[in-house]
Design a protein around this motif. Structure first.
Motif, mmCIF file in Angstrom:
data_model
loop_
_atom_site.group_PDB
_atom_site.id
_atom_site.type_symbol
_atom_site.label_atom_id
_atom_site.label_comp_id
_atom_site.label_asym_id
_atom_site.label_seq_id
_atom_site.Cartn_x
_atom_site.Cartn_y
_atom_site.Cartn_z
ATOM 1 N N SER A 103 -6.797 -13.797 29.894
ATOM 2 C CA SER A 103 -6.234 -12.922 31.088
ATOM 3 C C SER A 103 -7.390 -11.814 31.368
ATOM 4 O O SER A 103 -8.426 -11.815 30.859
ATOM 5 C CB SER A 103 -5.014 -12.084 30.815
ATOM 6 N N ARG A 104 -7.153 -11.207 32.624
ATOM 7 C CA ARG A 104 -8.025 -9.894 33.035
ATOM 8 C C ARG A 104 -7.642 -8.819 31.976
ATOM 9 O O ARG A 104 -6.288 -8.385 31.898
ATOM 10 C CB ARG A 104 -7.803 -9.637 34.436
ATOM 11 N N ILE A 105 -8.595 -7.593 31.591
ATOM 12 C CA ILE A 105 -8.356 -6.251 31.203
ATOM 13 C C ILE A 105 -8.624 -5.328 32.593
ATOM 14 O O ILE A 105 -9.539 -5.362 33.197
ATOM 15 C CB ILE A 105 -9.261 -5.967 30.104
ATOM 16 N N VAL A 106 -7.665 -4.643 32.846
ATOM 17 C CA VAL A 106 -7.740 -3.631 33.736
ATOM 18 C C VAL A 106 -7.435 -2.326 33.228
ATOM 19 O O VAL A 106 -7.282 -2.073 32.142
ATOM 20 C CB VAL A 106 -6.433 -4.030 34.780
ATOM 21 N N GLY A 107 -7.747 -1.228 33.999
ATOM 22 C CA GLY A 107 -7.813 0.140 33.658
ATOM 23 C C GLY A 107 -8.906 0.490 32.999
ATOM 24 O O GLY A 107 -9.980 0.382 33.497
ATOM 25 N N ASN A 108 -8.956 0.879 31.929
ATOM 26 C CA ASN A 108 -10.145 1.544 31.387
ATOM 27 C C ASN A 108 -10.911 0.295 30.472
ATOM 28 O O ASN A 108 -11.481 0.323 29.474
ATOM 29 C CB ASN A 108 -9.835 2.356 30.198
ATOM 30 N N ALA A 109 -11.321 -0.618 31.279
ATOM 31 C CA ALA A 109 -11.660 -1.886 30.513
ATOM 32 C C ALA A 109 -13.253 -1.507 30.063
ATOM 33 O O ALA A 109 -13.769 -2.349 29.109
ATOM 34 C CB ALA A 109 -11.895 -3.089 31.662
ATOM 35 N N GLU A 110 -13.939 -0.721 30.704
ATOM 36 C CA GLU A 110 -15.220 -0.457 30.097
ATOM 37 C C GLU A 110 -15.366 0.031 28.661
ATOM 38 O O GLU A 110 -16.476 -0.198 28.126
ATOM 39 C CB GLU A 110 -15.966 0.397 31.053
ATOM 40 N N LYS A 111 -14.112 0.449 28.210
ATOM 41 C CA LYS A 111 -14.197 0.755 26.844
ATOM 42 C C LYS A 111 -13.832 -0.253 25.543
ATOM 43 O O LYS A 111 -13.380 0.025 24.578
ATOM 44 C CB LYS A 111 -13.376 2.075 26.549
ATOM 45 N N ILE A 112 -13.653 -1.426 26.215
ATOM 46 C CA ILE A 112 -13.108 -2.407 25.511
ATOM 47 C C ILE A 112 -14.043 -2.808 24.123
ATOM 48 O O ILE A 112 -15.086 -2.858 24.204
ATOM 49 C CB ILE A 112 -12.842 -3.786 26.390
ATOM 50 N N LYS A 113 -13.191 -2.941 22.947
ATOM 51 C CA LYS A 113 -13.961 -3.658 21.905
ATOM 52 C C LYS A 113 -13.136 -4.700 21.551
ATOM 53 O O LYS A 113 -11.914 -4.766 21.431
ATOM 54 C CB LYS A 113 -14.197 -2.455 20.831
ATOM 55 N N LEU A 114 -13.783 -5.503 20.467
ATOM 56 C CA LEU A 114 -13.238 -6.654 19.773
ATOM 57 C C LEU A 114 -11.872 -6.149 19.013
ATOM 58 O O LEU A 114 -12.098 -4.886 18.350
ATOM 59 C CB LEU A 114 -14.004 -7.472 18.959
ATOM 60 N N GLY A 115 -10.900 -6.528 18.723
ATOM 61 C CA GLY A 115 -9.637 -5.831 17.974
ATOM 62 C C GLY A 115 -8.856 -5.032 18.751
ATOM 63 O O GLY A 115 -7.849 -4.486 18.042
ATOM 64 N N ASP A 116 -9.320 -4.605 19.765
ATOM 65 C CA ASP A 116 -8.404 -3.402 20.620
ATOM 66 C C ASP A 116 -7.260 -4.049 20.795
ATOM 67 O O ASP A 116 -6.788 -5.184 21.073
ATOM 68 C CB ASP A 116 -9.033 -3.052 21.779
ATOM 69 N N ARG A 117 -5.966 -3.047 20.804
ATOM 70 C CA ARG A 117 -4.754 -3.513 21.148
ATOM 71 C C ARG A 117 -4.383 -3.266 22.768
ATOM 72 O O ARG A 117 -5.116 -2.476 23.288
ATOM 73 C CB ARG A 117 -3.693 -2.412 20.238
#
Length: 139
Positions: A103-117
């Motif tokens: 799926s897509r990540i929306v919102g604060n996607a620029e902060k994404i890391k592996l394992g994030d909830r």
């Protein structure tokens, strides 16, 4: 010379197999298939269980939460209709039920890391019948 037609965002074609999934999404519910014979949960919708090949499939509501297994960024979309939305973050999410969903990540996607909830939310489309499940970082 006439203006060129504007590109359109592609939408899924709903069929008999996945119609319950899209009805659920339109109602704000993330649904998974569950085999009545062996209990296996699966996504994307199929006519038989991927484990035991039983056709006795039911639909259950998922919690809509999980963690990021992998992700990538799209900076040049294949469909020009998405050019205003780049960069787009696509991720493989391991739902808490154990099923992997892209799926897509929306919102604060620029902060994404592996394992994030993450948690599911539903995005409106040009069709009132289709709301796309996307994920946002859980707080």
């Amino acid at each position: 010379m006439a203006d060129a037609p504007q590109p359109k965002k592609s939408l899924p074609k709903i069929n008999k197999v996945d119609e319950p999934y899209w009805r659920g999404a339109a109602a704000g519910k993330l649904l998974l298939q569950k085999c009545r014979a062996c209990g296996k949960l699966q996504f994307f919708p199929r006519i038989v269980c991927v484990d035991c090949f039983s056709g006795d499939i039911d639909w259950v509501e998922a919690a809509g939460t999980g963690k990021v297994h992998s992700f990538t960024w799209v900076r040049v979309p294949r469909n020009p209709a998405f050019k205003e939305e780049v960069p787009i973050c696509y991720a493989n999410i391991i739902l808490d039920e154990g099923v992997i969903m892209e799926s897509r990540i929306v919102g604060n996607a620029e902060k994404i890391k592996l394992g994030d909830r993450v948690k599911v939310t539903f995005q409106q489309t040009a069709s009132p019948e289709i709301r796309l499940p996307v994920f946002e970082l859980a707080e």
